[in-house]
Motif scaffolding. Sequence first.
Motif, PDB file in Angstrom:
ATOM      1  N   GLY A   1      45.401 -41.798 -19.593  1.00  0.00           N
ATOM      2  CA  GLY A   1      44.920 -40.541 -20.146  1.00  0.00           C
ATOM      3  C   GLY A   1      45.960 -39.465 -20.343  1.00  0.00           C
ATOM      4  N   LYS A   2      47.254 -39.807 -20.243  1.00  0.00           N
ATOM      5  CA  LYS A   2      48.275 -38.769 -20.324  1.00  0.00           C
ATOM      6  C   LYS A   2      48.442 -38.223 -21.740  1.00  0.00           C
ATOM      7  CE  LYS A   2      49.082 -39.242 -15.965  1.00  0.00           C
ATOM      8  NZ  LYS A   2      48.564 -38.231 -15.014  1.00  0.00           N
ATOM      9  N   GLY A   3      48.062 -39.018 -22.742  1.00  0.00           N
ATOM     10  CA  GLY A   3      48.149 -38.499 -24.106  1.00  0.00           C
ATOM     11  C   GLY A   3      47.249 -37.302 -24.303  1.00  0.00           C
ATOM     12  N   ARG A   4      46.009 -37.434 -23.871  1.00  0.00           N
ATOM     13  CA  ARG A   4      45.063 -36.304 -23.984  1.00  0.00           C
ATOM     14  C   ARG A   4      45.375 -35.207 -22.973  1.00  0.00           C
ATOM     15  NH1 ARG A   4      40.300 -36.862 -26.965  1.00  0.00           N
ATOM     16  NH2 ARG A   4      39.790 -38.970 -27.697  1.00  0.00           N
ATOM     17  N   GLU A   5      45.797 -35.595 -21.793  1.00  0.00           N
ATOM     18  CA  GLU A   5      45.975 -34.632 -20.708  1.00  0.00           C
ATOM     19  C   GLU A   5      47.276 -33.840 -20.816  1.00  0.00           C
ATOM     20  OE1 GLU A   5      46.883 -34.837 -15.906  1.00  0.00           O
ATOM     21  OE2 GLU A   5      45.739 -36.464 -16.843  1.00  0.00           O
ATOM     22  N   LYS A   6      48.352 -34.507 -21.246  1.00  0.00           N
ATOM     23  CA  LYS A   6      49.674 -33.880 -21.218  1.00  0.00           C
ATOM     24  C   LYS A   6      50.193 -33.496 -22.601  1.00  0.00           C
ATOM     25  CE  LYS A   6      50.199 -34.349 -16.742  1.00  0.00           C
ATOM     26  NZ  LYS A   6      50.250 -33.167 -15.843  1.00  0.00           N
ATOM     27  N   PRO A  65      47.395 -30.976 -25.274  1.00  0.00           N
ATOM     28  CA  PRO A  65      47.329 -29.520 -25.051  1.00  0.00           C
ATOM     29  C   PRO A  65      48.596 -28.776 -25.448  1.00  0.00           C
ATOM     30  CG  PRO A  65      46.505 -30.717 -23.136  1.00  0.00           C
ATOM     31  CD  PRO A  65      47.144 -31.715 -24.033  1.00  0.00           C
ATOM     32  N   MET A  66      49.736 -29.469 -25.503  1.00  0.00           N
ATOM     33  CA  MET A  66      50.988 -28.808 -25.864  1.00  0.00           C
ATOM     34  C   MET A  66      50.954 -28.250 -27.285  1.00  0.00           C
ATOM     35  SD  MET A  66      53.605 -31.665 -24.288  1.00  0.00           S
ATOM     36  CE  MET A  66      54.982 -31.062 -25.254  1.00  0.00           C
ATOM     37  N   PHE A  67      50.107 -28.828 -28.139  1.00  0.00           N
ATOM     38  CA  PHE A  67      50.109 -28.456 -29.552  1.00  0.00           C
ATOM     39  C   PHE A  67      48.749 -27.933 -30.015  1.00  0.00           C
ATOM     40  CE2 PHE A  67      53.212 -31.791 -28.755  1.00  0.00           C
ATOM     41  CZ  PHE A  67      54.364 -31.193 -29.232  1.00  0.00           C
ATOM     42  N   ALA A  68      47.886 -27.620 -29.081  1.00  0.00           N
ATOM     43  CA  ALA A  68      46.546 -27.136 -29.418  1.00  0.00           C
ATOM     44  C   ALA A  68      46.582 -25.644 -29.741  1.00  0.00           C
ATOM     45  CB  ALA A  68      45.584 -27.397 -28.269  1.00  0.00           C
ATOM     46  N   GLY A  69      45.854 -25.256 -30.785  1.00  0.00           N
ATOM     47  CA  GLY A  69      45.654 -23.839 -31.073  1.00  0.00           C
ATOM     48  C   GLY A  69      46.786 -23.154 -31.798  1.00  0.00           C
ATOM     49  N   ALA A  70      47.797 -23.885 -32.222  1.00  0.00           N
ATOM     50  CA  ALA A  70      48.905 -23.278 -32.949  1.00  0.00           C
ATOM     51  C   ALA A  70      49.262 -24.166 -34.138  1.00  0.00           C
ATOM     52  CB  ALA A  70      50.119 -23.102 -32.036  1.00  0.00           C
ATOM     53  N   PRO A  71      49.742 -23.572 -35.225  1.00  0.00           N
ATOM     54  CA  PRO A  71      50.144 -24.394 -36.370  1.00  0.00           C
ATOM     55  C   PRO A  71      51.281 -25.343 -35.986  1.00  0.00           C
ATOM     56  CG  PRO A  71      50.004 -22.060 -36.972  1.00  0.00           C
ATOM     57  CD  PRO A  71      49.907 -22.131 -35.482  1.00  0.00           C
ATOM     58  N   LEU A  72      51.199 -26.563 -36.483  1.00  0.00           N
ATOM     59  CA  LEU A  72      52.254 -27.526 -36.203  1.00  0.00           C
ATOM     60  C   LEU A  72      53.467 -27.233 -37.081  1.00  0.00           C
ATOM     61  CD1 LEU A  72      50.190 -30.848 -36.062  1.00  0.00           C
ATOM     62  CD2 LEU A  72      51.205 -29.624 -34.129  1.00  0.00           C
ATOM     63  N   LEU A  81      53.520 -39.023 -30.968  1.00  0.00           N
ATOM     64  CA  LEU A  81      53.261 -38.203 -32.141  1.00  0.00           C
ATOM     65  C   LEU A  81      51.786 -38.233 -32.524  1.00  0.00           C
ATOM     66  CD1 LEU A  81      56.319 -38.936 -34.465  1.00  0.00           C
ATOM     67  CD2 LEU A  81      55.764 -36.774 -33.332  1.00  0.00           C
ATOM     68  N   LEU A  82      51.130 -39.357 -32.306  1.00  0.00           N
ATOM     69  CA  LEU A  82      49.698 -39.434 -32.602  1.00  0.00           C
ATOM     70  C   LEU A  82      48.932 -38.403 -31.791  1.00  0.00           C
ATOM     71  CD1 LEU A  82      47.638 -42.703 -32.978  1.00  0.00           C
ATOM     72  CD2 LEU A  82      46.665 -40.687 -31.898  1.00  0.00           C
ATOM     73  N   TYR A  83      49.206 -38.370 -30.488  1.00  0.00           N
ATOM     74  CA  TYR A  83      48.500 -37.409 -29.642  1.00  0.00           C
ATOM     75  C   TYR A  83      48.912 -35.975 -29.937  1.00  0.00           C
ATOM     76  CZ  TYR A  83      46.194 -40.894 -26.747  1.00  0.00           C
ATOM     77  OH  TYR A  83      45.373 -41.907 -26.302  1.00  0.00           O
ATOM     78  N   ALA A  84      50.115 -35.783 -30.457  1.00  0.00           N
ATOM     79  CA  ALA A  84      50.586 -34.430 -30.738  1.00  0.00           C
ATOM     80  C   ALA A  84      49.976 -33.840 -31.997  1.00  0.00           C
ATOM     81  CB  ALA A  84      52.110 -34.435 -30.859  1.00  0.00           C
ATOM     82  N   ARG A  85      49.831 -34.643 -33.057  1.00  0.00           N
ATOM     83  CA  ARG A  85      49.550 -34.015 -34.350  1.00  0.00           C
ATOM     84  C   ARG A  85      48.399 -34.616 -35.137  1.00  0.00           C
ATOM     85  NH1 ARG A  85      54.749 -36.071 -37.989  1.00  0.00           N
ATOM     86  NH2 ARG A  85      54.258 -38.288 -37.957  1.00  0.00           N
ATOM     87  N   GLU A  86      47.875 -35.777 -34.728  1.00  0.00           N
ATOM     88  CA  GLU A  86      46.840 -36.392 -35.552  1.00  0.00           C
ATOM     89  C   GLU A  86      45.460 -35.847 -35.212  1.00  0.00           C
ATOM     90  OE1 GLU A  86      47.867 -37.799 -38.031  1.00  0.00           O
ATOM     91  OE2 GLU A  86      49.854 -38.543 -37.498  1.00  0.00           O
ATOM     92  N   SER A  87      44.485 -36.191 -36.037  1.00  0.00           N
ATOM     93  CA  SER A  87      43.130 -35.664 -35.901  1.00  0.00           C
ATOM     94  C   SER A  87      42.428 -36.230 -34.667  1.00  0.00           C
ATOM     95  CB  SER A  87      42.316 -36.018 -37.143  1.00  0.00           C
ATOM     96  OG  SER A  87      42.131 -37.430 -37.216  1.00  0.00           O
TER      97      SER A  87
END
Length: 326
Positions: free
Chosen positions: A292-297, A300-307, A253-259
């Motif tokens: 590095g899978k948090g940044r790599e995988k 990007p799944m949640f970049a550029g769209a509202p959570l 969740l940290l990699y998905a939604r945090e700053s």
Amino acid sequence: MFNILAVVQHGRLAFESLILTASLRANAPDWQGRLILAEPLAQGAWAGHDTAISDPIRAALTAMGAEIVPFTAQHFGAAYPFGNKIEALSVLPPDQPFLFLDTDTLVLDALDQVPFDFTRPAASMRREGTWPEPPLYGPDYAAIWRSLYERFGLDFDSSLDTSQQADHWERFLYFNAGWFFGANPAEFGRRFLDWALVVRDDPGDALACQALDPWLDQIVLPLVIHSFGGGRPGPELAGLDGDVTCHYRNLPLLYARESDAAIDALEQAAAPNRIKKLLRDWEPAKKLIYQGKGREKIRPMFAGAPLPSREQPLRQQIKKAGWWMV
């Protein structure tokens, strides 16, 4: 100055405590209080369970200035692990203000600059409407919460956020127990424990249809805070769950939604070799941080769209992609 309390034990909490402690030392170097990590003993309500942290993790935490203090959980333990935070308050020095933090918390900035008013306790507002779930034919939100306030001799009406609609869950005082603070941990903890046991053992008619596990601590916490003259945190505490601390809940969740700042703080805290050699034994850290899978995988799944406004869709998407690791 105030003390910080967290609970540490074998497994995930031990690894998270390394990250918490390292981020505290790196990003709040001027904070001069005591970091007390309460470790439940494998006795009492934890009898038969492996609760002790490993010697290498214990040594690393101690080297960073954490004080590891044992306690015996008498009432909750393995049957309700969230009860640790209630019973662990007993290890703190009485009459010294405290801040409780879940171990899945990052310190991002100068914690000593947060203008706490410990005479007015508060807790995290980063929560969802998880409890109660009023049944179709009642009682409704107001009746359920009112029954609890009246049971403990509290004024219900003064706890309400009247800017919210009468049937909306946010009208009622409800917190996430990931952080909370108060002036006297002995009094706070005694009341928290006493009232939690009352609700657990005799919920009453209004709560007859309500689940208490895993919500018991978050049901009782608002009552305790209100009883000590506290309430919702004001804007001066916006740095908590903001740019001072981050309660990330778990690494996916940290990699998905945090700053970006939170991710940088995580990876910087995990970078020193003395931390890395321990965290690599934890599969989520090994894959998401060091490989590095948090940044790599995940990122990007949640970049550029509202959570999404709720956490569950995030969890489902991460699980579907095969990166739900806790």
